[in-house]
Design a protein around this motif. Structure first.
Motif, PDB file in Angstrom:
ATOM      1  N   GLY A  14       0.810  -1.217   0.000  1.00 21.27           N
ATOM      2  CA  GLY A  14       0.000   0.000   0.000  1.00 21.27           C
ATOM      3  C   GLY A  14       0.838   1.260   0.000  1.00 21.27           C
ATOM      4  O   GLY A  14       0.532   2.225  -0.714  1.00 21.27           O
ATOM      5  N   SER A  18       0.852   3.822  -3.133  1.00 22.16           N
ATOM      6  CA  SER A  18       0.510   5.230  -2.889  1.00 22.16           C
ATOM      7  C   SER A  18       1.673   6.148  -3.256  1.00 22.16           C
ATOM      8  O   SER A  18       1.461   7.248  -3.776  1.00 22.16           O
ATOM      9  CB  SER A  18       0.112   5.437  -1.431  1.00 22.16           C
ATOM     10  N   LEU A  58      -4.974   2.774  -7.970  1.00 20.29           N
ATOM     11  CA  LEU A  58      -6.147   2.786  -7.100  1.00 20.29           C
ATOM     12  C   LEU A  58      -6.600   1.364  -6.769  1.00 20.29           C
ATOM     13  O   LEU A  58      -6.950   1.068  -5.628  1.00 20.29           O
ATOM     14  CB  LEU A  58      -7.279   3.572  -7.759  1.00 20.29           C
ATOM     15  N   SER A  61      -4.079  -0.221  -4.406  1.00 19.18           N
ATOM     16  CA  SER A  61      -4.271   0.424  -3.110  1.00 19.18           C
ATOM     17  C   SER A  61      -5.522  -0.110  -2.412  1.00 19.18           C
ATOM     18  O   SER A  61      -5.533  -0.280  -1.192  1.00 19.18           O
ATOM     19  CB  SER A  61      -4.362   1.932  -3.313  1.00 19.18           C
ATOM     20  N   LEU A  62      -6.575  -0.383  -3.170  1.00 15.60           N
ATOM     21  CA  LEU A  62      -7.797  -0.943  -2.591  1.00 15.60           C
ATOM     22  C   LEU A  62      -7.525  -2.280  -1.924  1.00 15.60           C
ATOM     23  O   LEU A  62      -7.958  -2.530  -0.794  1.00 15.60           O
ATOM     24  CB  LEU A  62      -8.873  -1.103  -3.677  1.00 15.60           C
ATOM     25  N   VAL A  65      -5.411  -1.620   1.260  1.00 17.83           N
ATOM     26  CA  VAL A  65      -6.198  -0.995   2.333  1.00 17.83           C
ATOM     27  C   VAL A  65      -7.131  -2.025   2.958  1.00 17.83           C
ATOM     28  O   VAL A  65      -7.275  -2.085   4.178  1.00 17.83           O
ATOM     29  CB  VAL A  65      -6.978   0.230   1.812  1.00 17.83           C
ATOM     30  N   TRP A  82      -9.570   3.583   5.180  1.00 17.01           N
ATOM     31  CA  TRP A  82     -10.736   3.554   4.289  1.00 17.01           C
ATOM     32  C   TRP A  82     -11.187   4.964   3.893  1.00 17.01           C
ATOM     33  O   TRP A  82     -11.520   5.206   2.729  1.00 17.01           O
ATOM     34  CB  TRP A  82     -11.893   2.787   4.921  1.00 17.01           C
ATOM     35  N   THR A  84      -9.395   7.709   3.756  1.00 11.94           N
ATOM     36  CA  THR A  84      -8.397   8.309   2.878  1.00 11.94           C
ATOM     37  C   THR A  84      -8.455   7.692   1.490  1.00 11.94           C
ATOM     38  O   THR A  84      -8.379   8.398   0.480  1.00 11.94           O
ATOM     39  CB  THR A  84      -6.985   8.148   3.481  1.00 11.94           C
ATOM     40  N   TRP A  85      -8.597   6.360   1.434  1.00  7.06           N
ATOM     41  CA  TRP A  85      -8.713   5.701   0.138  1.00  7.06           C
ATOM     42  C   TRP A  85      -9.978   6.182  -0.581  1.00  7.06           C
ATOM     43  O   TRP A  85      -9.947   6.431  -1.789  1.00  7.06           O
ATOM     44  CB  TRP A  85      -8.747   4.179   0.277  1.00  7.06           C
ATOM     45  N   LEU A 114      -2.152   8.240   2.730  1.00  6.17           N
ATOM     46  CA  LEU A 114      -2.132   6.780   2.623  1.00  6.17           C
ATOM     47  C   LEU A 114      -0.730   6.218   2.844  1.00  6.17           C
ATOM     48  O   LEU A 114      -0.571   5.195   3.508  1.00  6.17           O
ATOM     49  CB  LEU A 114      -2.657   6.327   1.257  1.00  6.17           C
ATOM     50  N   HIS A 118      -0.074   3.725   6.034  1.00  7.35           N
ATOM     51  CA  HIS A 118       0.457   2.370   5.848  1.00  7.35           C
ATOM     52  C   HIS A 118       1.764   2.181   6.617  1.00  7.35           C
ATOM     53  O   HIS A 118       1.981   1.144   7.241  1.00  7.35           O
ATOM     54  CB  HIS A 118       0.666   2.066   4.364  1.00  7.35           C
TER      55      HIS A 118
END
Length: 136
Positions: A14, A18, A58, A61-62, A65, A82, A84-85, A114, A118
């Protein structure tokens, strides 16, 4: 045999995704100010593949996260990840469809947040076994 165990490395993945997203966002306006790049793209201002990178970062990153938020020992970190994402996703999707005007630099804040979340989660909020990984 798993090549990458995303559960144990979700914060690292992550933070890297990011960070690459942030580099991508900073490089985009700089890269496409050069005339040679614009002429190579038939004056469209950006390549399709360059724009798809937003969605790739994205998506990665999902996944990160999701794993990090479920394996943290502090509930506020999960909610912050969550939130921030979600804000990053909204900014990127708004940029794609131009729904409301948002200043271009707004994407930097959730991307940087993010990365730090992390890193913080990896250092201070990781549990040692699967039994302690329920969000408290």
């Amino acid at each position: 045999m798993k090549i990458i165990n995303i559960s144990s490395r979700s914060d690292l993945i992550g933070a890297l995704a990011s960070s690459f997203c942030l580099i991508h966002c900073v490089a985009t306006p700089l890269l496409f100010t050069f005339p040679i790049v614009n002429s190579a793209n038939n004056n469209h201002g950006h390549n399709l593949w360059w724009g798809i990178l937003d969605l790739v970062f994205l998506g990665i990153s999902l996944l990160a996260v999701n794993k990090s938020a479920t394996h943290t020992t502090k509930s506020w970190v999960g909610y912050a990840l969550w939130g921030t994402w979600g804000s990053l996703a909204l900014i990127i999707l708004n940029e794609k469809i131009s729904l409301i005007p948002i200043w271009e630099e707004a994407i930097y804040l959730p991307a940087i947040a993010l990365v730090f979340l992390h890193i913080y989660n990896r250092k201070y909020c990781r549990c040692g076994n699967e039994k302690c990984c329920a969000v408290k």
